[in-house]
Design an enzyme around this catalytic site. Sequence first.
Site, PDB file in Angstrom:
ATOM      1  CG  ASN A  88      -2.048   1.793  11.438  1.00  0.00           C
ATOM      2  OD1 ASN A  88      -2.342   2.533  12.269  1.00  0.00           O
ATOM      3  ND2 ASN A  88      -0.793   1.521  11.148  1.00  0.00           N
ATOM      4  N   GLY A  94      -5.262   2.795   8.019  1.00  0.00           N
ATOM      5  CA  GLY A  94      -3.903   2.578   7.229  1.00  0.00           C
ATOM      6  C   GLY A  94      -3.319   1.339   7.574  1.00  0.00           C
ATOM      7  CG  HIS A 101       1.343  -5.413  12.712  1.00  0.00           C
ATOM      8  ND1 HIS A 101       0.168  -5.830  11.670  1.00  0.00           N
ATOM      9  CD2 HIS A 101       1.733  -4.222  12.363  1.00  0.00           C
ATOM     10  CE1 HIS A 101       0.147  -4.759  10.756  1.00  0.00           C
ATOM     11  NE2 HIS A 101       1.057  -3.886  11.180  1.00  0.00           N
ATOM     12  CG  HIS A 103       3.362   0.111  13.760  1.00  0.00           C
ATOM     13  ND1 HIS A 103       3.954   0.017  12.648  1.00  0.00           N
ATOM     14  CD2 HIS A 103       2.001  -0.363  13.391  1.00  0.00           C
ATOM     15  CE1 HIS A 103       3.243  -0.254  11.395  1.00  0.00           C
ATOM     16  NE2 HIS A 103       2.233  -0.668  12.045  1.00  0.00           N
TER      17      HIS A 103
HETATM   18  P1  AMP Z   1       0.297  -1.679   8.848  1.00  0.00           P
HETATM   19  O1  AMP Z   1       0.315  -0.416   7.899  1.00  0.00           O
HETATM   20  O2  AMP Z   1       0.163  -1.187  10.439  1.00  0.00           O
HETATM   21  O3  AMP Z   1      -0.195  -2.827   8.331  1.00  0.00           O
HETATM   22  O4  AMP Z   1       1.880  -1.768   9.075  1.00  0.00           O
HETATM   23  C1  AMP Z   1       2.706  -2.809   8.265  1.00  0.00           C
HETATM   24  C2  AMP Z   1       4.073  -2.524   8.539  1.00  0.00           C
HETATM   25  O5  AMP Z   1       4.797  -3.771   8.358  1.00  0.00           O
HETATM   26  C3  AMP Z   1       4.729  -1.433   7.706  1.00  0.00           C
HETATM   27  O6  AMP Z   1       5.087  -0.386   8.684  1.00  0.00           O
HETATM   28  C4  AMP Z   1       5.771  -1.997   6.959  1.00  0.00           C
HETATM   29  O7  AMP Z   1       6.940  -1.049   6.608  1.00  0.00           O
HETATM   30  C5  AMP Z   1       6.040  -3.135   7.994  1.00  0.00           C
HETATM   31  N1  AMP Z   1       6.456  -4.408   6.735  1.00  0.00           N
HETATM   32  C6  AMP Z   1       6.028  -4.602   5.811  1.00  0.00           C
HETATM   33  N2  AMP Z   1       6.491  -6.004   5.198  1.00  0.00           N
HETATM   34  C7  AMP Z   1       7.570  -5.964   6.172  1.00  0.00           C
HETATM   35  C8  AMP Z   1       8.821  -7.210   6.329  1.00  0.00           C
HETATM   36  N3  AMP Z   1       8.985  -7.964   5.382  1.00  0.00           N
HETATM   37  N4  AMP Z   1       9.817  -6.851   7.348  1.00  0.00           N
HETATM   38  C9  AMP Z   1       9.566  -5.815   8.116  1.00  0.00           C
HETATM   39  N5  AMP Z   1       8.534  -4.964   8.074  1.00  0.00           N
HETATM   40  C10 AMP Z   1       7.615  -5.140   7.123  1.00  0.00           C
END
Ligand code: AMP
Length: 113
Positions: A88, A94, A101, A103
Amino acid sequence: MIDQCIFCKIIKHEIPASFIYENHHVIVIKDINPKAPIHYLIIPKEHTKDIQSLDEKNISVISEEIFSAAQKLSRETPGAEDFKLIINSGYNAGQRVFHLHAHFLAGGKFGEV
Ligand code: AMP
C-alpha cells in the site's frame, strides 16, 4: 532511522515484535492484525516513506531486497508456496504505517486483485 516511526523502533528492537527473519537489509515480522493464515510484513531497514519517495539510488536495492525476502519466505515456509505480495503506497491506497513495507500473504486461497 526516524524517531517516531514504529517500524524503525521495531527494527532497532526498541519495541517487541514477532520476528520471522532478519538480515542486513530487511526484517520480516508477523502482522499484528493478520488478514490471512500467514501474514508477514517485509520491512526494509532503510526508512523510506513509500514507493513514490524512492530515488534512483535505492529503488533497485529496496525492490530487490523485498523480492528476495518474499522468495525466501515462500521457499522456507510450509504452506507459502503461493503467496500474494501487497504494497500500500500512500494514504488513499490504505497505507497507515509510513515506512515502506510489503505484506506477504499466504496459506489460503485469494481472489484476483
Ligand atoms: P499498511 O496499512 O500497509 O501501512 O500496513 C500496516 C500494517 O502494519 C497493518 O497490517 C498493521 O496490522 C501492521 N502493524 C502495525 N503495527 C504493528 C506492530 N507493532 N507489529 C506488527 N504489525 C503491525
